[in-house]
Write a protein that holds these residues in place. Structure first.
Motif, short mmCIF file in Angstrom:
data_model
loop_
_atom_site.label_atom_id
_atom_site.label_comp_id
_atom_site.label_asym_id
_atom_site.label_seq_id
_atom_site.Cartn_x
_atom_site.Cartn_y
_atom_site.Cartn_z
N ILE B 238 -11.14 -53.06 2.36
CA ILE B 238 -11.37 -53.27 0.92
C ILE B 238 -9.79 -53.65 0.39
O ILE B 238 -9.85 -54.61 -0.34
CB ILE B 238 -11.50 -51.89 0.32
CG1 ILE B 238 -12.91 -51.19 0.59
CG2 ILE B 238 -11.78 -52.03 -1.27
CD1 ILE B 238 -14.16 -51.58 0.21
N ALA B 239 -8.68 -53.13 1.05
CA ALA B 239 -7.39 -53.67 0.61
C ALA B 239 -7.23 -55.23 0.83
O ALA B 239 -6.46 -55.77 0.20
CB ALA B 239 -6.60 -52.53 1.25
N ALA B 240 -7.93 -55.52 1.82
CA ALA B 240 -7.75 -56.86 2.39
C ALA B 240 -8.45 -58.09 1.23
O ALA B 240 -8.50 -59.23 1.48
CB ALA B 240 -8.20 -57.25 3.67
N GLY B 241 -9.28 -57.33 0.34
CA GLY B 241 -9.97 -58.14 -0.69
C GLY B 241 -11.40 -58.63 -0.39
O GLY B 241 -11.91 -59.40 -0.96
N VAL B 340 -19.24 -37.52 -4.44
CA VAL B 340 -18.20 -38.94 -4.11
C VAL B 340 -16.81 -38.19 -4.19
O VAL B 340 -16.49 -37.57 -4.87
CB VAL B 340 -18.60 -39.54 -5.61
CG1 VAL B 340 -17.69 -40.77 -5.56
CG2 VAL B 340 -19.94 -40.13 -5.63
N PRO B 342 -12.78 -40.36 -4.01
CA PRO B 342 -12.06 -41.71 -3.97
C PRO B 342 -12.09 -42.12 -2.48
O PRO B 342 -11.80 -41.28 -1.71
CB PRO B 342 -10.84 -41.46 -4.58
CG PRO B 342 -11.00 -40.28 -5.34
CD PRO B 342 -11.98 -39.23 -4.85
N ARG B 343 -12.13 -43.47 -2.40
CA ARG B 343 -11.96 -43.88 -1.00
C ARG B 343 -11.00 -43.37 -0.03
O ARG B 343 -10.93 -43.26 1.06
CB ARG B 343 -12.08 -45.63 -1.12
CG ARG B 343 -12.65 -46.16 0.41
CD ARG B 343 -12.76 -47.58 -0.26
NE ARG B 343 -11.95 -48.14 -1.26
CZ ARG B 343 -12.39 -48.64 -2.42
NH1 ARG B 343 -13.47 -48.81 -2.88
NH2 ARG B 343 -11.23 -49.09 -3.21
N THR B 344 -9.80 -43.25 -0.85
CA THR B 344 -8.55 -42.70 -0.06
C THR B 344 -8.41 -41.46 0.06
O THR B 344 -7.69 -41.03 1.11
CB THR B 344 -7.29 -43.12 -1.37
OG1 THR B 344 -7.84 -42.48 -2.46
CG2 THR B 344 -7.08 -44.59 -1.38
N ASP B 372 -17.81 -46.86 -0.91
CA ASP B 372 -17.48 -46.45 -2.10
C ASP B 372 -17.19 -44.99 -2.21
O ASP B 372 -17.41 -44.21 -3.29
CB ASP B 372 -18.55 -46.89 -3.25
CG ASP B 372 -19.95 -46.77 -2.76
OD1 ASP B 372 -20.01 -46.23 -1.79
OD2 ASP B 372 -20.82 -47.43 -3.50
N GLY B 407 -10.75 -35.46 -6.96
CA GLY B 407 -10.76 -36.62 -8.03
C GLY B 407 -12.19 -37.21 -7.70
O GLY B 407 -12.24 -38.33 -8.20
N SER B 409 -16.72 -37.08 -7.61
CA SER B 409 -17.68 -36.58 -8.76
C SER B 409 -18.97 -36.03 -7.97
O SER B 409 -18.89 -35.95 -6.90
CB SER B 409 -18.14 -38.03 -9.15
OG SER B 409 -19.24 -37.85 -10.10
N SER B 411 -22.20 -36.53 -8.15
CA SER B 411 -23.25 -37.23 -7.33
C SER B 411 -23.01 -38.87 -7.34
O SER B 411 -22.17 -39.16 -8.34
CB SER B 411 -24.48 -36.98 -8.42
OG SER B 411 -25.34 -38.06 -8.12
N GLY B 412 -23.51 -39.47 -6.50
CA GLY B 412 -23.16 -40.82 -6.29
C GLY B 412 -24.45 -41.70 -6.74
O GLY B 412 -24.40 -42.79 -7.22
#
Lengths: 474, 474
Positions: B238-241, B340, B342-344, B372, B407, B409, B411-412
């Motif tokens: 994801i970071a690579a765009g 959910v 954060p991806r990180t 996600d 950080g 949620s 439910s996704g």
């Protein structure tokens, strides 16, 4: 009443945070549209706590609250229709935290649109909505109007770029809508707040979704002997499965005006010019640019060329973005319309636009987001000329009615505000409007947040019953 | 009361359109989750007019209305918590008009998700949300839950694919929310309705935005010695765009289960397997697949290969889509979670998941939308075993609390329903919940539409005051 309120506001915000002299107030009586109102007092909060205190003070004094960013709106959304407190949010302009890994940032509503993108540029990120006013308009205003922009064809309007909102309600409570995850849980009030034009509450912080900067891009300039050929090119490009980042059309009157203003390299003999931009991976943009060029050729383009370098690319876009500056040179006044038709009805709509312009004897230029059918007929005039305002108004109303009849919409990105409030009935029936009015009332039972905007009077059976001031245009 | 209502319903829908025998009703008492309720009567409307008549009849009899599609929901959203009328919308399954040029289609709520994509496939279009249940779940259910799916990483959840909704309100009025233009005008009630799980009204028609079929795609299978390496690969991609169309992770327990079930070609000795798909232009997907492969190599992948042909690609995805079938073979019961982070925070969360599984002695497998951060820890168990339900419930609650603390949620993509209703307070405070409750009440003042779902009891100061039935799980 008003001076007592002003005194109370001074005790909250300090002398520097309140304006209430007549001359000072005058500036805050209008946005960039053509309607004027008269505020009672202007408050400049610097924090959420300030906003809470100001909203509660206004409530105690029975004064309605109208939020305001840079005042670049065109639909009268920030114009006070009754003696109101203007909540000028420009000092709440902090970019608090940029989370590069999760591509998001908490920002204040007063942050200038372009400032955020500049701030995050070196992290490879930007805020995708890019209205023509992006160097001056605020993100709070973008949220209020669900603003679009050149690059919203592929990226979507503001609502697609807001993850969460901190809102001060009409009661002065602080609520958070949405959240960092992409799928909002519970009732998605984030999306209702975006585009509600200050009628439901005051956005005091926003968690913005940032978009990766494109790794490669190509810009194409195409010119045509007819609007039909240009519009057909637009349809064919989308049908070919290419969604350009931007796909803009200008008609001949507009390119002539731009070329008189700056040297953008636009042909002035073509009936229509298309600007397209594709962005993404280097190999993809190369291939997609070629697809677009070939489609333009198939549709009898006079020329279709890809900008050879960054300088030429910037020059092309500068031409597009200078359109409104160019107009300002022609006549003292202009009225910029904002409507939507299905992409497939572009040609039919353009014929109607020219017919209406001719019949009402109005100089009408066109520069618009062709890719999503978002038209911006621009009427250039001198308001001091007898009867011209009436002609502009009649033309605007006709344009709106035809767009809706063709399956389109009232607004693509500028909002409803005051300007189109009374046209909502063209799109919604009484039950549809009642549903919206109920939501408005649920958030703001006293009707004190930017009253008499967006929803026409009488939307609700038990309407607030406030009179609509006379003498305002539209 | 109920039999009088059934008689009235028969006069509206015919004998064929009503079920009220005990054995028949039993089937409609639960969804695919683990909570059961008991409906009073089931109605099968075939038109908007039918729905209006049924809703009005239920209102006259003071019976609440619970909408239902295929019943594949996992969060208890379609489970009646009090003697209710089940509005089964499966017969409203007409694909009315496909507008290929404008890429949209009006459909009934009972249309099966995959049927729409199959119907429009030859026109080069499909409905992007693709939950694992897509061959049986309805589009009405997708709208009710703002469903996601494998390909929602790049395309977004259902709300991004619904342009307009026709809704029958609690009063039996027919309203239209949204419209064909991409920017909704007025208050965006379309987005509030999506994900509201039948609590605000009944969706009777939807204008769906269709997505062009990808012209080219590549699927990659990557395996790793650690979950950390796999998660790092996700972040780096994801970071690579590169935003893959899908980016799925499975842990070892899951790949072993899948390989026991079908031969998908998954390695069973790797701690984590990633499946990635890139789609778009031929040149782009070639380049992007290579970028992903190189990133996997940099993160110590055991192997990272691109499917060599359509057959191998289908086999990889079949493996992913067979995960739930594979689970069904292991134990009679399973509980599929949906949260959910954060991806990180993926690595940190996975460590927590394994710790919780071990502490509660629960077999927990993982297959999820890594791109996600949408986790699906899946607990496999035999409900007849003493005390296992309590352990599953405790583990589920812990998982939810940790996700939110990181950080994330609640439910996704599966909704809140009954299952997570009482956890809403983890994410929202009383003012946030009050705002949602006000909206709910504005649409449904009597609380008769799928009562006691989504929002916890007491969200509102002057709450409806209905008792929550005891004995339901969660």
């Amino acid at each position: 009443m008003s001076s007592a309120l002003a005194g109370e506001l001074r005790s909250i915000l300090g002398d520097d945070g309140v304006l209430d002299r007549q001359l000072e107030l005058h500036v805050y009586g209008k946005d960039s549209g053509i309607t004027r109102g008269e505020p009672s007092v202007v408050a400049f909060p610097e924090s959420t706590e300030d906003v809470v205190a100001v909203v509660k003070a206004a409530k105690r004094h029975g004064v309605s609250v109208v939020a305001r960013g840079s005042g670049t709106g065109l639909a009268g959304g920030a114009v006070p229709l009754e003696p109101s407190l203007i909540l000028a949010l420009t000092r709440m302009n902090e970019i608090e935290v940029v989370d590069v890994e999760n591509r998001s940032a908490w920002v204040g509503p007063g942050v200038i649109n372009l400032d955020l993108s500049n701030h995050t540029y070196s992290d490879g990120l930007h805020f995708a909505p890019d209205p023509s006013s992006q160097s001056v308009c605020t993100i709070g205003g973008n949220i209020a109007n669900n603003a679009g922009g050149l690059h919203c064809l592929s990226e979507g309007n503001t609502v697609n770029h807001v993850l969460a909102l901190e809102v001060v309600t009409a009661d002065g409570d602080v609520i958070e809508l949405g959240g960092p995850a992409p799928d909002p849980i519970g009732l998605d009030l984030r999306a209702v707040m975006v585009g509600s034009e200050g009628t439901l509450g005051i956005v005091t912080r926003a968690l913005i979704k940032l978009t990766p900067n494109p790794t490669a891009a190509r810009t194409l300039l195409m010119s045509f002997r007819s609007v039909e050929d240009a519009a057909k090119t637009v349809s064919d490009v989308i049908a070919a499965g290419v969604i350009p980042a931007a796909l803009e059309m200008m008609d001949r009157l507009m390119t002539v005006a731009v070329e008189r203003f700056i040297d953008a390299g636009f042909p002035t003999d073509a009936e229509a010019v298309l600007l397209a931009e594709v962005s993404g991976h280097e190999a993809a943009v190369e291939a997609e640019a070629e697809i677009i060029r070939a489609i333009a050729d198939d549709n009898n383009a006079i020329e279709a060329r890809v900008a050879s370098d960054a300088k030429e690319r910037q020059r092309m876009w500068l031409g597009r973005k200078s359109a409104f500056g160019a107009i300002a040179q022609m006549n003292p006044d202009y009225y910029l319309h904002d409507t939507v038709v299905p992409r497939t009805k572009l040609v039919e709509m353009m014929r109607n636009i020219y017919e209406i312009a001719e019949r009402h004897q109005i100089t009408m230029l066109n520069v618009f987001h062709a890719g999503d059918g978002n038209l911006h007929p621009l009427m250039s005039f001198d308001a001091s000329e007898e009867g011209v305002i009436e002609r502009v108004k009649a033309a605007a109303d006709e344009l709106l009615a035809i767009c809706v009849a063709l399956g389109g919409s009232l607004s693509g990105e500028h909002g409803i505000g005051l300007e189109k409030r009374d046209s909502m009935g063209l799109v919604f029936n009484e039950y549809d409007l009642d549903a919206q009015a109920r939501i408005s009332e649920a958030f703001d039972p006293d009707g004190s947040m930017n009253p008499n905007k967006v929803l026409p009077s009488g939307s609700r059976c038990f309407d607030f019953g406030r009179p609509i001031p006379e003498g305002t245009w539209v």
